[in-house]
Design a protein around this motif. Structure first.
Motif, PDB file in Angstrom:
ATOM      1  N   GLY A 107      -5.545  -1.237  -6.924  1.00 51.39           N
ATOM      2  CA  GLY A 107      -6.801  -0.363  -6.593  1.00 51.39           C
ATOM      3  C   GLY A 107      -6.513   0.367  -5.563  1.00 51.39           C
ATOM      4  N   SER A 108      -7.534   1.011  -4.801  1.00 49.34           N
ATOM      5  CA  SER A 108      -7.014   1.969  -3.884  1.00 49.34           C
ATOM      6  C   SER A 108      -6.913   3.021  -4.391  1.00 49.34           C
ATOM      7  CB  SER A 108      -6.511   1.262  -2.381  1.00 49.34           C
ATOM      8  OG  SER A 108      -7.113   0.149  -2.068  1.00 49.34           O
ATOM      9  N   ARG A 114      -2.756   0.645  -3.963  1.00 49.79           N
ATOM     10  CA  ARG A 114      -2.436  -0.465  -3.449  1.00 49.79           C
ATOM     11  C   ARG A 114      -2.381  -1.625  -4.635  1.00 49.79           C
ATOM     12  NH1 ARG A 114      -5.790  -4.460  -0.217  1.00 49.79           N
ATOM     13  NH2 ARG A 114      -7.551  -3.436  -1.284  1.00 49.79           N
ATOM     14  N   LEU A 115      -1.309  -2.831  -4.230  1.00 47.21           N
ATOM     15  CA  LEU A 115      -1.278  -4.005  -5.174  1.00 47.21           C
ATOM     16  C   LEU A 115      -1.391  -5.148  -4.169  1.00 47.21           C
ATOM     17  CD1 LEU A 115       0.889  -1.728  -6.197  1.00 47.21           C
ATOM     18  CD2 LEU A 115       1.894  -3.780  -7.209  1.00 47.21           C
ATOM     19  N   TYR A 116      -2.405  -6.001  -4.523  1.00 45.42           N
ATOM     20  CA  TYR A 116      -2.914  -7.167  -3.721  1.00 45.42           C
ATOM     21  C   TYR A 116      -3.563  -8.290  -4.610  1.00 45.42           C
ATOM     22  CZ  TYR A 116      -7.397  -4.909  -4.593  1.00 45.42           C
ATOM     23  OH  TYR A 116      -8.464  -4.386  -5.092  1.00 45.42           O
ATOM     24  N   TYR A 153       0.890  -1.258   0.024  1.00 47.56           N
ATOM     25  CA  TYR A 153       0.013  -0.112  -0.049  1.00 47.56           C
ATOM     26  C   TYR A 153       0.819   1.210   0.002  1.00 47.56           C
ATOM     27  CZ  TYR A 153      -4.142   2.699   1.377  1.00 47.56           C
ATOM     28  OH  TYR A 153      -4.946   3.611   1.488  1.00 47.56           O
ATOM     29  N   PHE A 154       0.790   1.986  -1.172  1.00 43.14           N
ATOM     30  CA  PHE A 154       1.523   3.287  -1.430  1.00 43.14           C
ATOM     31  C   PHE A 154       0.862   4.516  -1.168  1.00 43.14           C
ATOM     32  CE2 PHE A 154       3.831   0.518  -4.477  1.00 43.14           C
ATOM     33  CZ  PHE A 154       5.193   0.443  -3.870  1.00 43.14           C
ATOM     34  N   ILE A 155       1.682   5.493  -0.554  1.00 44.74           N
ATOM     35  CA  ILE A 155       1.147   6.789  -0.469  1.00 44.74           C
ATOM     36  C   ILE A 155       1.740   7.498  -1.532  1.00 44.74           C
ATOM     37  CG2 ILE A 155       1.189   9.118   0.839  1.00 44.74           C
ATOM     38  CD1 ILE A 155      -0.533   6.878   2.000  1.00 44.74           C
ATOM     39  N   MET A 156       1.169   8.179  -2.567  1.00 46.22           N
ATOM     40  CA  MET A 156       1.699   8.951  -3.520  1.00 46.22           C
ATOM     41  C   MET A 156       2.269  10.495  -3.220  1.00 46.22           C
ATOM     42  SD  MET A 156      -0.578   8.578  -7.122  1.00 46.22           S
ATOM     43  CE  MET A 156      -1.536   7.402  -6.571  1.00 46.22           C
TER      44      MET A 156
END
Length: 190
Positions: free
Chosen positions: A99-100, A87-89, A72-75
């Motif tokens: 997504g997210s 987010r990659l999942y 889960y990344f903050i850009m």
């Protein structure tokens, strides 16, 4: 001769550096920003509902820190101002879901393309070769965006379109939109 093929796996880097954007691993300190972004009326129409309780987001992020099944990344822009999340999942073999993906209102228009390219380059660097995801039918600008990237609609429900994206389509998009990420990405390990 033995042949072994390792499966791709999610790895949380400290940062993924692009042209104008930096993706960094989300931490509990990001809870307030995430809640504000995900509860913004103009942004939250097409994403899963999020509680406005920041402590619940902190708890989720603390649990996420121990979870190797997603990233889960903050850009952020180059001045370290947070501008979004992604987010990659849901790994399925060599395919990942993403997504997210929420970008703050008023951000430069190129951030959507650059962040998508960064997600794909990062996923390829982890060994993934395909992507899958779903988009709310009402979120027309986003599903059209994905279709321009070569995403193929595989099924639909009353609410959602489901897509897959091949390695060939990913490679074509990386070439087609290269001007948004001219130097590729740099992954900084955690």
């Amino acid at each position: 001769q033995e042949f072994s093929m390792t499966m791709p796996a999610f790895v949380k880097p400290r940062q993924v550096i692009g042209h104008h954007l930096v993706l960094r691993d989300a931490t509990p300190a990001d809870a307030e920003f995430i809640v504000a972004l995900r509860t913004d009326e103009s942004k939250s129409r097409f994403i899963s509902k999020t509680s406005s309780d920041v402590s619940q987001q902190v708890a989720w992020l603390e649990k996420y820190a121990q979870d190797n099944s997603q990233v889960y990344f903050i850009m952020e822009d180059r001045e370290h101002n947070p501008v979004g999340t992604v987010r990659l999942y849901d790994q399925q073999g060599d395919s990942f879901c993403w997504g997210s993906w929420v970008i703050r209102e008023g951000s430069p228009s190129g951030y959507a393309v650059e962040s998508a390219l960064m997600v794909y380059q990062f996923a390829l660097s982890l060994g993934f070769t395909r992507a899958h995801f779903d988009v709310r039918k009402g979120n027309e600008s986003v599903w059209k965006f994905h279709e321009r990237f070569g995403a193929v609609r595989t099924e639909e429900t009353e609410l959602d379109y489901f897509y897959s994206l091949s390695r060939e389509a990913i490679d074509k998009s990386l070439a087609k939109y290269a001007k948004f990420l001219p130097g590729g990405i740099q992954v900084i390990a955690a």
